[in-house]
Design a protein around this motif. Structure first.
Motif, PDB file in Angstrom:
ATOM      1  N   PRO A  78       0.825  -1.215   0.000  1.00  0.00           N
ATOM      2  CA  PRO A  78       0.000   0.000   0.000  1.00  0.00           C
ATOM      3  C   PRO A  78       0.854   1.259   0.000  1.00  0.00           C
ATOM      4  CG  PRO A  78      -0.589  -1.509   1.802  1.00  0.00           C
ATOM      5  CD  PRO A  78       0.719  -1.951   1.256  1.00  0.00           C
ATOM      6  N   GLY A  79       0.187   2.376  -0.226  1.00  0.00           N
ATOM      7  CA  GLY A  79       0.857   3.658  -0.217  1.00  0.00           C
ATOM      8  C   GLY A  79       1.021   4.224   1.180  1.00  0.00           C
ATOM      9  N   LEU A  80       1.482   5.437   1.217  1.00  0.00           N
ATOM     10  CA  LEU A  80       1.688   6.164   2.467  1.00  0.00           C
ATOM     11  C   LEU A  80       0.357   6.375   3.173  1.00  0.00           C
ATOM     12  CD1 LEU A  80       3.647   7.966   4.240  1.00  0.00           C
ATOM     13  CD2 LEU A  80       2.938   9.866   2.764  1.00  0.00           C
TER      14      LEU A  80
ATOM     15  N   PHE B 111       1.344  -6.225   2.690  1.00  0.00           N
ATOM     16  CA  PHE B 111       2.375  -5.962   3.692  1.00  0.00           C
ATOM     17  C   PHE B 111       2.307  -4.523   4.194  1.00  0.00           C
ATOM     18  CE2 PHE B 111       4.173  -9.685   1.627  1.00  0.00           C
ATOM     19  CZ  PHE B 111       4.698 -10.390   2.703  1.00  0.00           C
ATOM     20  N   ASP B 112       2.416  -4.363   5.506  1.00  0.00           N
ATOM     21  CA  ASP B 112       2.560  -3.061   6.139  1.00  0.00           C
ATOM     22  C   ASP B 112       4.041  -2.676   6.091  1.00  0.00           C
ATOM     23  OD1 ASP B 112       1.855  -0.781   7.500  1.00  0.00           O
ATOM     24  OD2 ASP B 112       0.887  -1.818   9.164  1.00  0.00           O
TER      25      ASP B 112
ATOM     26  N   SER C 177       1.226   4.073  -5.182  1.00  0.00           N
ATOM     27  CA  SER C 177       1.817   5.296  -4.656  1.00  0.00           C
ATOM     28  C   SER C 177       3.200   5.002  -4.068  1.00  0.00           C
ATOM     29  CB  SER C 177       0.871   5.938  -3.639  1.00  0.00           C
ATOM     30  OG  SER C 177       1.246   7.260  -3.335  1.00  0.00           O
ATOM     31  N   GLN C 178       3.432   5.299  -2.783  1.00  0.00           N
ATOM     32  CA  GLN C 178       4.731   4.966  -2.190  1.00  0.00           C
ATOM     33  C   GLN C 178       5.000   3.466  -2.301  1.00  0.00           C
ATOM     34  OE1 GLN C 178       5.564   4.812   2.200  1.00  0.00           O
ATOM     35  NE2 GLN C 178       6.820   6.632   1.765  1.00  0.00           N
ATOM     36  N   GLY C 179       3.956   2.663  -2.243  1.00  0.00           N
ATOM     37  CA  GLY C 179       4.118   1.221  -2.423  1.00  0.00           C
ATOM     38  C   GLY C 179       4.652   0.861  -3.790  1.00  0.00           C
ATOM     39  N   GLY C 180       4.304   1.664  -4.807  1.00  0.00           N
ATOM     40  CA  GLY C 180       4.860   1.438  -6.135  1.00  0.00           C
ATOM     41  C   GLY C 180       6.336   1.748  -6.196  1.00  0.00           C
ATOM     42  N   MET C 181       6.758   2.760  -5.449  1.00  0.00           N
ATOM     43  CA  MET C 181       8.187   3.071  -5.365  1.00  0.00           C
ATOM     44  C   MET C 181       8.942   1.913  -4.729  1.00  0.00           C
ATOM     45  SD  MET C 181       7.864   7.016  -4.047  1.00  0.00           S
ATOM     46  CE  MET C 181       6.761   8.178  -4.853  1.00  0.00           C
ATOM     47  N   ILE C 182       8.372   1.369  -3.663  1.00  0.00           N
ATOM     48  CA  ILE C 182       8.967   0.214  -2.999  1.00  0.00           C
ATOM     49  C   ILE C 182       9.026  -0.979  -3.957  1.00  0.00           C
ATOM     50  CG2 ILE C 182       8.668  -1.452  -1.112  1.00  0.00           C
ATOM     51  CD1 ILE C 182       7.305   0.863   0.464  1.00  0.00           C
ATOM     52  N   ALA C 183       7.944  -1.186  -4.703  1.00  0.00           N
ATOM     53  CA  ALA C 183       7.888  -2.306  -5.649  1.00  0.00           C
ATOM     54  C   ALA C 183       8.968  -2.183  -6.716  1.00  0.00           C
ATOM     55  CB  ALA C 183       6.510  -2.366  -6.296  1.00  0.00           C
ATOM     56  N   MET C 184       9.176  -0.968  -7.241  1.00  0.00           N
ATOM     57  CA  MET C 184      10.231  -0.775  -8.245  1.00  0.00           C
ATOM     58  C   MET C 184      11.607  -1.049  -7.660  1.00  0.00           C
ATOM     59  SD  MET C 184       8.961   2.527 -10.529  1.00  0.00           S
ATOM     60  CE  MET C 184       8.334   3.547  -9.172  1.00  0.00           C
ATOM     61  N   GLU C 185      11.839  -0.608  -6.434  1.00  0.00           N
ATOM     62  CA  GLU C 185      13.129  -0.877  -5.777  1.00  0.00           C
ATOM     63  C   GLU C 185      13.336  -2.377  -5.583  1.00  0.00           C
ATOM     64  OE1 GLU C 185      15.700   0.870  -5.139  1.00  0.00           O
ATOM     65  OE2 GLU C 185      15.267   2.814  -4.219  1.00  0.00           O
ATOM     66  N   ILE C 186      12.286  -3.101  -5.237  1.00  0.00           N
ATOM     67  CA  ILE C 186      12.418  -4.555  -5.091  1.00  0.00           C
ATOM     68  C   ILE C 186      12.780  -5.189  -6.433  1.00  0.00           C
ATOM     69  CG2 ILE C 186      11.167  -6.704  -4.606  1.00  0.00           C
ATOM     70  CD1 ILE C 186       9.540  -5.175  -2.528  1.00  0.00           C
ATOM     71  N   ALA C 187      12.125  -4.742  -7.499  1.00  0.00           N
ATOM     72  CA  ALA C 187      12.411  -5.308  -8.819  1.00  0.00           C
ATOM     73  C   ALA C 187      13.827  -4.999  -9.273  1.00  0.00           C
ATOM     74  CB  ALA C 187      11.403  -4.773  -9.838  1.00  0.00           C
TER      75      ALA C 187
ATOM     76  N   LEU D 159      -7.813  15.759   6.554  1.00  0.00           N
ATOM     77  CA  LEU D 159      -8.613  16.432   5.536  1.00  0.00           C
ATOM     78  C   LEU D 159      -7.760  16.883   4.360  1.00  0.00           C
ATOM     79  CD1 LEU D 159     -11.078  18.502   7.745  1.00  0.00           C
ATOM     80  CD2 LEU D 159     -11.558  16.425   6.431  1.00  0.00           C
ATOM     81  N   ASN D 160      -6.558  17.381   4.616  1.00  0.00           N
ATOM     82  CA  ASN D 160      -5.672  17.772   3.528  1.00  0.00           C
ATOM     83  C   ASN D 160      -5.259  16.555   2.720  1.00  0.00           C
ATOM     84  OD1 ASN D 160      -2.857  18.447   2.290  1.00  0.00           O
ATOM     85  ND2 ASN D 160      -3.726  20.443   2.828  1.00  0.00           N
ATOM     86  N   PHE D 161      -4.940  15.469   3.414  1.00  0.00           N
ATOM     87  CA  PHE D 161      -4.585  14.210   2.758  1.00  0.00           C
ATOM     88  C   PHE D 161      -5.726  13.753   1.853  1.00  0.00           C
ATOM     89  CE2 PHE D 161      -3.895   9.680   2.360  1.00  0.00           C
ATOM     90  CZ  PHE D 161      -2.521   9.516   2.379  1.00  0.00           C
ATOM     91  N   GLY D 162      -6.944  13.729   2.415  1.00  0.00           N
ATOM     92  CA  GLY D 162      -8.103  13.271   1.653  1.00  0.00           C
ATOM     93  C   GLY D 162      -8.399  14.151   0.449  1.00  0.00           C
ATOM     94  N   GLU D 163      -8.267  15.469   0.622  1.00  0.00           N
ATOM     95  CA  GLU D 163      -8.546  16.401  -0.468  1.00  0.00           C
ATOM     96  C   GLU D 163      -7.575  16.207  -1.626  1.00  0.00           C
ATOM     97  OE1 GLU D 163      -8.217  19.775  -3.003  1.00  0.00           O
ATOM     98  OE2 GLU D 163      -6.691  19.354  -1.487  1.00  0.00           O
ATOM     99  N   LYS D 164      -6.317  15.902  -1.307  1.00  0.00           N
ATOM    100  CA  LYS D 164      -5.312  15.712  -2.353  1.00  0.00           C
ATOM    101  C   LYS D 164      -5.434  14.341  -3.020  1.00  0.00           C
ATOM    102  CE  LYS D 164      -2.912  19.570  -2.176  1.00  0.00           C
ATOM    103  NZ  LYS D 164      -3.805  20.317  -1.286  1.00  0.00           N
TER     104      LYS D 164
END
Length: 268
Positions: free
Chosen positions: A31-33, A61-62, A99-109, A153-158
């Motif tokens: 998952p993402g951040l 995974f967390d 999101s951040q999880g995709g960055m982690i996934a690319m690093e794993i690959a 709320l800022n997180f959700g709005e973005k």
């Protein structure tokens, strides 16, 4: 569908994960951040991915448990997730990172290619440059000042499209009331990991098939980031790009056909 929540313990750390599905193949979801652990939503995640559960056994995974100290980089998270995958005896896995999880996934690959069969990269980026860090600076500031409701709320709005955000406001406000000091501290460290992140030059090391899914209306990382990833995966044996025109950053949660796209790619 009920998910099984458990903890994997390696020589170096412990990490929570949830497991659901009964398929012969393995799908790892990163998952993402988020301001809090996603594990309390395990059953909701299992329901969201129910289309895939006949073909895949799914592990979400967390991040590693306990106090986090800076610097804790995306590469560190990737190494930890790879270690957790290996500790569970998994190999040749498909990975979906959002999101951040995709960055982690690319690093794993890149760093652990032997673990990865196929990649799905949702609403992510191969870089976060200084002028792109404004959203995250705001979140860090709000977290440091312990302004929980404003942070949520800022997180959700973005992250969410406007209609979803409006409908989610009360839930976000209620969730913000459960944030602990440890949650704030972890969130700050995890968000700081994005500062100066840039693996664009290393994407040509990824050779496995990859599906890149983005949104043209992404207000967090921008739709162009997905397009750049697809262009940079020059050595992938099979790279597909699909761009939604709508749904915002959280298209992976909001687009009704998203799981179907993942399944179609992984099963072809």
């Amino acid at each position: 569908m009920l998910a099984q929540v458990a903890t994997v313990t390696t020589q170096n750390f412990s990490m929570d994960y949830c497991k659901f599905g009964q398929g012969a193949e393995t799908l790892v979801v990163i998952p993402g951040l988020s301001a809090q652990s996603v594990m309390p939503m395990a059953d909701l995640m299992a329901d969201a991915y129910k289309l895939l559960t006949d073909d895949f056994t799914i592990y979400v995974f967390d991040r590693k448990k306990g106090e986090l100290t800076m610097p804790y980089t995306i590469k560190d998270m990737a190494d930890d997730t790879a270690e957790a995958i290996t500790e569970l005896g998994l190999s040749n896995v498909n990975i979906f990172g959002a999101s951040q999880g995709g960055m982690i996934a690319m690093e794993i690959a890149i760093e652990h290619p032997e673990l990865v069969d196929k990649l799905v990269l949702g609403s992510t980026s191969s870089h976060v440059r200084d002028d792109e860090f404004q959203v995250f600076d705001t979140w860090i500031k709000l977290a440091k000042e312990r302004r929980a409701e404003e942070l949520y709320l800022n997180f959700g709005e973005k992250v969410y499209p406007e209609d979803v955000f409006v409908g989610s406001k009360e839930g976000l406000i209620q969730a913000s009331k459960t944030l602990t000091d440890e949650d704030f501290s972890r969130f700050i460290v995890l968000t700081e990991s994005l500062r100066h992140f840039d693996i664009t030059a290393d994407l040509n090391k990824i050779t496995c098939p990859a599906l890149v899914i983005g949104s043209k209306t992404d207000k967090v990382l921008g739709g162009n980031a997905s397009e750049l990833i697809a262009l940079s995966l020059s050595n992938s044996s099979d790279c597909e790009l699909y761009m939604y025109d709508g749904y915002g950053h959280s298209v992976y949660d909001c687009a009704p056909d998203y799981p179907e796209r993942i399944l179609k790619f992984l099963k072809k």
